[in-house]
Each structure stands twice: as C-alpha cells, then as structure tokens.
Design an enzyme around this catalytic site. Structure first.
Site, PDB file in Angstrom:
ATOM      1  N   TYR A 179       0.825  -1.198   0.000  1.00 26.44           N
ATOM      2  CA  TYR A 179       0.000   0.000   0.000  1.00 26.44           C
ATOM      3  C   TYR A 179       0.864   1.256   0.000  1.00 26.44           C
ATOM      4  CZ  TYR A 179      -3.846   3.151   1.188  1.00 26.44           C
ATOM      5  OH  TYR A 179      -4.770   4.166   1.183  1.00 26.44           O
ATOM      6  N   LYS A 183       1.430   3.991  -3.112  1.00 23.90           N
ATOM      7  CA  LYS A 183       1.106   5.403  -2.915  1.00 23.90           C
ATOM      8  C   LYS A 183       2.342   6.270  -3.158  1.00 23.90           C
ATOM      9  CE  LYS A 183      -3.256   5.231  -1.689  1.00 23.90           C
ATOM     10  NZ  LYS A 183      -4.306   5.822  -2.543  1.00 23.90           N
TER      11      LYS A 183
END
Length: 264
Positions: A179, A183
């Site tokens: 994650y 990002k």
C-alpha cells in the site's frame, strides 16, 4: 480453544501494530510552516477577479474523500464548472447545474476522456482502493498507480496548471508494504510531470463515519481520525488560494496538522 486463542492473539497483534504505526507516523508527523507555501504578496494578475470562476476536473469522485470534494466544489461560489470522471453513473452525486458527469472505461481513459487545452484550471485525483477491495495486488496497483498516473498525464497534456492528489500518511516508494509503496510511486509519478502547482495530501487515520474500514475502527481506540470532509475542505481551499495567486509554485505535501489548519 486453541483456535480461539490464536484468533485473540492475532487481534492483539494487529492492535499493537496499529498503535505503533500511529505513534511513529501520525502522532509525530511533520508540519510545514504555512509561510513556506504562501507568497508574501498576492499575484493579482492571476486573481479570480480577472480570470472568472474556477473549472475543476475530478476523478475518484464517488469515494469517501472524493465524494466530499465534489460536494465542496459544487456548493462553492468560486467554482463554476465541476466535471467528474466516472466508470459508472453516480446518482448519489449532487444534482447541480455546474456538475458534469463523464462515464468512461478507465482502461481507455486516454481515448475516451476528451478535453482541450485550457478547459480546466485544476485536477483533483481522489482515486483509492485496497488490495482486498480490488481483488489482487495487481488490480490494486492498476488503480492506485496506473489510473492515477494516466490521469496525471492527461491533465498535463491538457495544460491544467494545478494537480491535487490524495495519497496516504507513510507513502514511500521504497516501502516493503504494498500500500505505502504504491502510494509513494504514485506521488513520484505525479511530481515528475512538473505541474505549476502540485499538492499532495497525506492524511493519516480517516474518519469515514459508518463506512470506516475495520483497521480504521480498530485504530480509533488509540487516536481520533481526520474526517474525510476536513480533507475535502482543505483541498478546495488550497485550490482557491492557488487560483488567487497566493501560493508559491511547485510541490507541496500536506499532513494531518496542515490539513486541519487549512480546513478550519
């Protein structure tokens, strides 16, 4: 009994890891001095009194933050055009004459999103999912990196001067966590495009109300969340200040404390 103990220990481990993460990233996050963003004198040549209303292009407008962004833009008298890029119709969005919905196939974004140079003043990218919701790591990266990057390039090609990206606290292209790595890579892609104004928002724990994710609900045991509407208000305010020539050009990253301060 053994299964129960394993489950209980797993929950305790998750809670502990969440607490450590919050302590190390959210509770000790940086805060950027406001004066580093804002000009000492306003550039009146780019003021809205000269140029008219603000025209916004939004993607991810049905998500937790994106929906709030669309709502804030449509009620603001400063914005006279809000175009939302969607993969399906979204009747839940505000019924407003300034709001335009464009439904397209995200995998054919470059072909189906027809915009001309000078059509918009600012792009808002609020795309975001999870590995669980996407179904796999590859599908997650397709949305949070692939679609974000492609929307950024389309915005740049259309000479939109300002780009606002919703990212995440802890985003890092070199992270071991999927994650945070994704990002972080998305941030780098957008920064590399060289918009006149690039604003990156790194909220920590989000308060989505009844739609809060399980981990977010668990983490709220230790710290209060940042409401999604607060993020949206800050994004709208920064875009308005850019339009009025109040902000330095370049890349800005806003953390929880920055977002709270701007919104309120």
């Amino acid at each position: 009994m053994i299964s129960f103990r394993k489950g209980f220990l797993s929950v305790c481990l998750i809670v502990t890891l969440a607490a450590v993460y919050l302590q190390n990233t959210i509770l000790h996050e940086p805060q950027t001095p406001k004066e580093s963003f804002y000009l000492s004198k306003v550039n009146m040549s780019s003021s809205s009194s000269v140029r008219g209303g603000i025209r916004a292009l939004v993607i991810g407008g049905t998500g937790a933050i994106g929906k709030e962004v669309v709502k804030e833009l449509t009620v603001s008298p400063r914005f006279n055009k809000v175009t939302v890029v969607l993969r399906r119709d979204a009747p839940e969005l505000p019924d407003d004459p300034k709001l335009e919905k464009v439904v397209l196939n995200m995998d054919r974004m470059e072909d189906e999103l027809k915009i001309n140079k000078g059509d918009y003043d600012v792009s808002f990218c609020c795309l975001g999912t999870t590995k669980k919701d996407a179904g796999s790591a590859e599908e997650f990266k397709k949305v949070d990196l692939g679609y974000v990057s492609r929307f950024g390039r389309i915005s740049k090609d259309a000479e939109i001067p300002s780009f606002h990206l919703v990212s995440s606290q802890g985003a890092n292209k070199d992270s071991w966590f999927l994650y945070m790595e994704t990002k972080g890579k998305a941030e780098e892609e957008i920064k590399s495009l060289g918009f006149k104004h690039t604003s990156i928002y790194r909220p920590g724990l989000l308060d989505r109300g009844e739609k809060s994710r399980a981990v977010e609900k668990l983490a709220k045991i230790f710290v209060s969340g940042l409401h999604v509407n607060t993020v949206a208000k800050a994004m709208k305010k920064v875009a308005e200040d850019e339009f009025d020539g109040k902000l330095n050009e370049g890349v800005r990253t806003f953390y929880n404390n920055d977002i709270n301060g701007i919104a309120h």
